[in-house]
Design a protein around this motif. Structure first.
Motif, PDB file in Angstrom:
ATOM      1  N   CYS A 157      50.665  34.595  20.179  1.00 32.52           N
ATOM      2  CA  CYS A 157      49.595  34.543  19.751  1.00 32.52           C
ATOM      3  C   CYS A 157      48.951  32.923  19.409  1.00 32.52           C
ATOM      4  CB  CYS A 157      49.944  35.014  18.278  1.00 32.52           C
ATOM      5  SG  CYS A 157      50.201  36.857  18.136  1.00 32.52           S
ATOM      6  N   ILE A 158      49.892  32.210  18.967  1.00 37.89           N
ATOM      7  CA  ILE A 158      49.495  30.886  18.722  1.00 37.89           C
ATOM      8  C   ILE A 158      48.914  29.987  19.868  1.00 37.89           C
ATOM      9  CG2 ILE A 158      50.370  28.430  18.174  1.00 37.89           C
ATOM     10  CD1 ILE A 158      52.557  29.579  15.873  1.00 37.89           C
ATOM     11  N   PRO A 159      49.512  30.188  21.092  1.00 38.92           N
ATOM     12  CA  PRO A 159      48.862  29.500  22.199  1.00 38.92           C
ATOM     13  C   PRO A 159      47.553  30.013  22.468  1.00 38.92           C
ATOM     14  CG  PRO A 159      51.403  30.376  22.798  1.00 38.92           C
ATOM     15  CD  PRO A 159      50.947  30.966  21.427  1.00 38.92           C
ATOM     16  N   ILE A 160      47.091  31.221  22.198  1.00 45.61           N
ATOM     17  CA  ILE A 160      45.652  31.662  22.407  1.00 45.61           C
ATOM     18  C   ILE A 160      44.906  31.679  21.232  1.00 45.61           C
ATOM     19  CG2 ILE A 160      46.510  32.953  24.583  1.00 45.61           C
ATOM     20  CD1 ILE A 160      46.116  35.360  23.088  1.00 45.61           C
ATOM     21  N   GLU A 161      45.264  30.943  20.114  1.00 42.69           N
ATOM     22  CA  GLU A 161      44.503  31.117  18.936  1.00 42.69           C
ATOM     23  C   GLU A 161      42.858  30.717  19.353  1.00 42.69           C
ATOM     24  OE1 GLU A 161      47.742  30.389  15.433  1.00 42.69           O
ATOM     25  OE2 GLU A 161      46.701  28.740  16.303  1.00 42.69           O
TER      26      GLU A 161
END
Length: 386
Positions: free
Chosen positions: A23-27
């Motif tokens: 999730c965090i890499p594509i925020e």
């Protein structure tokens, strides 16, 4: 079910890894595209996140409230849009069925909700009714073995993807206030049900809200939840649980922002040293940590009390008020600590600043929580229990 410590730890670690790695890499991508990729939705299904609050016999994980809050803390460590994908299935969209559904209703819909194959939404708010649920004007008039629904619901989360709506409608127009309201499960494909275009919002791109319009929509009597006129009880029971969940998500965001502030302030230099060494920066970060820790403690205490069977209406409102207001302050401080970078899109802080503003509005505004807390205290005093 009450999870033992080992199983709970394994679940939390799974969710933490999913948030960190996927999730965090594509925020930023989700924010730019206003959409959560289907691959992420599929992974959430595989993790069982759509069914964490659904009983095991219907395919859910049946987490107790404490474990659900621990999962929500982890989901809060990334953009709230990810949690929102499954949020209505976890909370307000499914819990009316879980708490008040008949065996037939549960068997028909809960397995699909738990797997994520069915998306459930909660349709309470109207153009002229939100916090004042007793002023609802959507009508459900009995006509033989059906109710005929007419009215408009507004700002309904996940409405554009929903297969089912838990709808609050007035079955007795002659009875003012909450007593004339009933609750229904309405399927999206019911003739007369239509959904508007997603609203353009301040934040939480990737999570959508829409109008839901009912025009002579015929809903079978067997789709009513609880008794006629008991819709307000259904809504309030659902919201108690939802407020604890949202409090935990907001606190998870606060924890993420504190981490960002600390890491940035250790790297960023001003006046010849890292800004973390400046006392004014330390004060903002310390205040954020103290408030976030207090919120976490409040949430877990209230969750444990709910699991023990206590009435937590007042405590749920206390946590919702404190945790979401604290999150707003933490997000504001994060922008301040980052300085100009906090105002620039590339760093993601301004996105969180916009995302968290809704926490103080939905599932009951801060002001509604204040009213509930004061009301519950007055009731306790009158009953000699204060």
């Amino acid at each position: 079910m009450a999870f033992d410590a080992e199983i709970r730890a394994a679940l939390i670690e799974q969710v933490r890894r999913f948030v960190t790695e996927k999730c965090i890499p594509i925020e930023a991508e989700v924010g730019d595209n206003d959409a959560v990729p289907q691959s992420i939705v599929d992974e959430m299904k595989n993790l069982g996140l759509f069914g964490i609050a659904v009983p095991e016999e219907y395919g859910g994980l049946a987490l107790d409230m404490e474990t659900e809050c621990l999962v929500a803390f982890e989901l809060g460590h990334t953009s709230p849009a990810f949690r929102s994908v499954a949020g209505t299935n976890i909370g307000i969209g499914s819990q009316a069925l879980v708490l008040f559904g008949t065996d037939a209703q549960k068997s028909k819909w809960l397995p699909g909700i738990a797997s994520g194959d069915l998306i459930a939404s909660f349709a309470l708010t109207e153009p002229e009714a939100g916090s004042d649920a007793g002023s609802l004007t959507t009508k459900a008039i009995r006509d033989g073995d059906h109710y005929v629904l007419n009215g408009t619901k507004r700002y309904i989360t996940n409405a554009n993807k929903a297969d089912l709506f838990t709808v609050m409608a007035r079955t007795d127009p002659s009875t003012p206030g909450a007593k004339g309201v009933s609750a229904f499960i309405v399927e999206r494909n019911t003739p007369g049900v239509s959904v508007g275009q997603p609203e353009k919002k301040m934040g939480q791109q990737g999570a959508h809200i829409c109008d839901v319009i009912f025009e002579d929509a015929r809903v079978p009597v067997e789709n009513r939840l609880a008794g006629e006129g008991e819709g307000f009880k259904v809504a309030m029971s659902v919201l108690d649980k939802g407020r604890l969940h949202i409090s935990a998500v907001a606190t998870g965001v606060s924890e993420r922002l504190i981490k960002e502030m600390v890491n940035y302030s250790l790297e960023r230099k001003q006046f010849g040293k890292p800004i973390m060494e400046h006392q004014m920066i330390q004060a903002m970060i310390a205040d954020s940590q103290a408030e976030t820790y207090a919120a976490r403690c409040m949430i877990l205490d209230a969750a444990r009390r709910r699991d023990a069977g206590e009435d937590v209406t007042m405590l749920a409102s206390c946590t919702k008020l404190f945790a979401t207001e604290a999150c707003g302050r933490v997000a504001d401080r994060a922008v301040q600590v980052f300085g100009g970078a906090g105002y620039v899109t590339d760093y993601g802080i301004e996105r969180f600043y916009r995302d968290v503003r809704i926490f103080r509005l939905y599932e009951g505004t801060t002001q509604i929580q204040q009213i509930i807390i004061a009301r519950e205290l007055a009731r306790a005093a009158k009953a000699g229990k204060l």
